[in-house]
Scaffold this motif. Structure first.
Motif, PDB file in Angstrom:
ATOM      1  N   ARG A  98       0.842  -1.213   0.000  1.00  0.00           N
ATOM      2  CA  ARG A  98       0.000   0.000   0.000  1.00  0.00           C
ATOM      3  C   ARG A  98       0.869   1.250   0.000  1.00  0.00           C
ATOM      4  O   ARG A  98       0.611   2.207  -0.717  1.00  0.00           O
ATOM      5  N   LEU A  99       1.916   1.205   0.824  1.00  0.00           N
ATOM      6  CA  LEU A  99       2.826   2.357   0.937  1.00  0.00           C
ATOM      7  C   LEU A  99       3.535   2.603  -0.390  1.00  0.00           C
ATOM      8  O   LEU A  99       3.588   3.732  -0.891  1.00  0.00           O
ATOM      9  N   VAL A 100       4.051   1.546  -0.977  1.00  0.00           N
ATOM     10  CA  VAL A 100       4.816   1.655  -2.225  1.00  0.00           C
ATOM     11  C   VAL A 100       3.929   2.162  -3.360  1.00  0.00           C
ATOM     12  O   VAL A 100       4.365   2.925  -4.220  1.00  0.00           O
ATOM     13  N   SER A 101       2.645   1.763  -3.329  1.00  0.00           N
ATOM     14  CA  SER A 101       1.770   2.107  -4.453  1.00  0.00           C
ATOM     15  C   SER A 101       1.253   3.548  -4.401  1.00  0.00           C
ATOM     16  O   SER A 101       0.668   4.028  -5.368  1.00  0.00           O
ATOM     17  N   LEU A 102       1.475   4.249  -3.276  1.00  0.00           N
ATOM     18  CA  LEU A 102       1.015   5.644  -3.221  1.00  0.00           C
ATOM     19  C   LEU A 102       1.765   6.464  -4.280  1.00  0.00           C
ATOM     20  O   LEU A 102       2.999   6.463  -4.290  1.00  0.00           O
ATOM     21  N   PRO A 103       1.032   7.178  -5.147  1.00  0.00           N
ATOM     22  CA  PRO A 103       1.712   7.872  -6.250  1.00  0.00           C
ATOM     23  C   PRO A 103       2.233   9.250  -5.850  1.00  0.00           C
ATOM     24  O   PRO A 103       1.968  10.250  -6.505  1.00  0.00           O
ATOM     25  N   ILE A 104       2.950   9.347  -4.729  1.00  0.00           N
ATOM     26  CA  ILE A 104       3.354  10.670  -4.245  1.00  0.00           C
ATOM     27  C   ILE A 104       4.851  10.802  -3.994  1.00  0.00           C
ATOM     28  O   ILE A 104       5.322  11.904  -3.739  1.00  0.00           O
ATOM     29  N   TRP A 105       5.589   9.692  -4.026  1.00  0.00           N
ATOM     30  CA  TRP A 105       6.935   9.741  -3.452  1.00  0.00           C
ATOM     31  C   TRP A 105       7.907  10.626  -4.225  1.00  0.00           C
ATOM     32  O   TRP A 105       8.672  11.391  -3.617  1.00  0.00           O
ATOM     33  N   ASP A 106       7.898  10.541  -5.560  1.00  0.00           N
ATOM     34  CA  ASP A 106       8.801  11.397  -6.350  1.00  0.00           C
ATOM     35  C   ASP A 106       8.560  12.866  -6.019  1.00  0.00           C
ATOM     36  O   ASP A 106       9.473  13.623  -5.693  1.00  0.00           O
ATOM     37  N   ILE A 107       7.291  13.239  -6.112  1.00  0.00           N
ATOM     38  CA  ILE A 107       6.966  14.655  -5.970  1.00  0.00           C
ATOM     39  C   ILE A 107       7.131  15.114  -4.522  1.00  0.00           C
ATOM     40  O   ILE A 107       7.486  16.257  -4.249  1.00  0.00           O
ATOM     41  N   ALA A 108       6.905  14.205  -3.563  1.00  0.00           N
ATOM     42  CA  ALA A 108       7.071  14.577  -2.151  1.00  0.00           C
ATOM     43  C   ALA A 108       8.526  14.914  -1.858  1.00  0.00           C
ATOM     44  O   ALA A 108       8.828  15.940  -1.231  1.00  0.00           O
ATOM     45  N   VAL A 109       9.440  14.075  -2.346  1.00  0.00           N
ATOM     46  CA  VAL A 109      10.874  14.325  -2.122  1.00  0.00           C
ATOM     47  C   VAL A 109      11.284  15.617  -2.825  1.00  0.00           C
ATOM     48  O   VAL A 109      11.992  16.465  -2.269  1.00  0.00           O
ATOM     49  N   GLN A 110      10.812  15.796  -4.059  1.00  0.00           N
ATOM     50  CA  GLN A 110      11.180  17.001  -4.816  1.00  0.00           C
ATOM     51  C   GLN A 110      10.601  18.266  -4.172  1.00  0.00           C
ATOM     52  O   GLN A 110      11.254  19.312  -4.133  1.00  0.00           O
ATOM     53  N   THR A 111       9.368  18.163  -3.666  1.00  0.00           N
ATOM     54  CA  THR A 111       8.721  19.337  -3.052  1.00  0.00           C
ATOM     55  C   THR A 111       9.500  19.793  -1.819  1.00  0.00           C
ATOM     56  O   THR A 111       9.702  20.992  -1.602  1.00  0.00           O
ATOM     57  N   GLU A 112       9.957  18.834  -1.014  1.00  0.00           N
ATOM     58  CA  GLU A 112      10.719  19.206   0.191  1.00  0.00           C
ATOM     59  C   GLU A 112      12.042  19.870  -0.201  1.00  0.00           C
ATOM     60  O   GLU A 112      12.476  20.829   0.430  1.00  0.00           O
ATOM     61  N   GLY A 113      12.676  19.355  -1.256  1.00  0.00           N
ATOM     62  CA  GLY A 113      13.940  19.942  -1.720  1.00  0.00           C
ATOM     63  C   GLY A 113      13.733  21.365  -2.218  1.00  0.00           C
ATOM     64  O   GLY A 113      14.527  22.268  -1.916  1.00  0.00           O
ATOM     65  N   ARG A 114      12.643  21.563  -2.958  1.00  0.00           N
ATOM     66  CA  ARG A 114      12.364  22.905  -3.478  1.00  0.00           C
ATOM     67  C   ARG A 114      11.980  23.848  -2.330  1.00  0.00           C
ATOM     68  O   ARG A 114      12.365  25.019  -2.317  1.00  0.00           O
TER      69      ARG A 114
END
Ligand SMILES: [Fe+2]
Ligand SMILES: [Fe+2]
Length: 312
Positions: A62-78
């Motif tokens: 369930r955790l892996v399938s959440l479609p947010i991880w790329d953008i979540a990491v990038q959003t924190e960096g930005r």
């Protein structure tokens, strides 16, 4: 990344208003109060020693399938870059220190997320290069108002995920410091807006208010585009849309909004009551609830959020 100790031993110059003493927005006491709120409540946790619990296969999937991880990491960096860039131009030492701490914590969120994805074998797309913003105030405001939207819904989604068992409690507990940090950030940000608009030169104020409006329009436009993209399977930084979709089978949207409101109040209640709270997104959420109630004539849900808040 700076070590948290860089933020200890803080400037003793500006006096904080005594608890209970009247405080005028835009005053030196106000500045001191919201900066000290952020600095004094800093949690010195270290991502490197965070314990990521082993998950059952179903929970991990369930955790892996959440479609947010790329953008979540990038959003924190930005967010880190936007906030850090704004900090470089601040003259007041206490405000500068607080904004630098905010930037440090955004960078730490990115580190926490990168450890999480590594711990659970989530693959990330290559990160696009972040460009230093040309207008640091605009970038700081985009990050701040964006967090006001996303954090409000994250509070509720986080709690709903725990209630429904979508995430095991051990994982929720591990991630808790990050969520509370976002509550501090948005409280700090709305107080910075209140202080900044009262201390700038009068002739600048109309331009600033116009900028606030432009930021909101930009964020609304961005989220409408993201909502469309999510429908097409593209990742977006609208955690609300993606998160609510994932939890949708387990929880009603109206219930989710009520939980968001309760969680927002609960998380904000930890801080000095004289600091104005983020109000725009909670007000819009209450308005949305009114429409939901009248359209469904769901009278038994008119009462309050008491059944969702702690104690029942
Ligand atoms: Fe963050
Ligand atoms: Fe933040």
């Amino acid at each position: 990344m700076n070590h948290p100790s860089a933020f200890s031993g803080l400037r003793a110059g500006a006096k904080a208003a005594a608890p209970g003493a009247p405080m005028r927005l835009g005053s030196g006491e106000h500045l001191s109060l919201f900066c000290r709120m952020l600095l004094d409540t800093h949690d010195p946790y270290r991502p490197a020693i965070m314990d990521w619990p082993a998950l059952e296969k179903e929970a991990r999937d369930r955790l892996v399938s959440l479609p947010i991880w790329d953008i979540a990491v990038q959003t924190e960096g930005r967010a880190r870059l936007n906030v850090a860039t704004y900090a470089t131009g601040i003259a007041d030492p206490l405000l500068k220190q607080a904004v630098e701490l905010n930037a440090f914590e955004e960078g730490r969120h990115q580190t926490v997320l990168s450890h999480l994805v590594r711990a659970y074998g989530i693959e990330l797309a290559p990160e696009p290069e972040c460009v230093t913003p040309k207008d640091p105030e605009w970038a700081f405001m985009v990050t701040g108002f964006s967090e006001c939207i996303d954090s409000f819904f994250a509070f509720g989604l986080f709690d709903a995920a725990k209630r429904t068992g979508f995430f095991p409690e051990s994982l929720v507990d591990t991630f808790e410091p990050v969520i509370q940090e976002e509550a501090r950030h948005i409280l700090f940000f709305v107080n910075w807006v209140a202080w900044h608009r009262r201390t700038m030169r009068r002739w600048r104020r109309p331009f600033f208010e116009l900028k606030v409006l432009r930021v909101w329009l930009f964020l609304i436009w961005e989220r409408i585009g993201i909502a469309r993209n999510v429908g097409n399977g593209v990742q977006g930084n609208n955690f609300t849309v993606t998160g609510a979709n994932q939890l949708g089978a387990d929880i009603d949207v109206g219930d989710l909004v009520r939980i968001c409101l309760c969680e927002n109040d609960r998380r904000m209640s930890r801080y000095d009551g004289r600091l104005p709270r983020p109000s725009t997104v909670p007000a819009l959420a209450r308005l949305a609830l009114c429409f939901m109630r009248s359209s469904r004539k769901d009278k038994h849900k008119r009462s309050s959020c008491s059944s969702y808040c702690g104690g029942s």
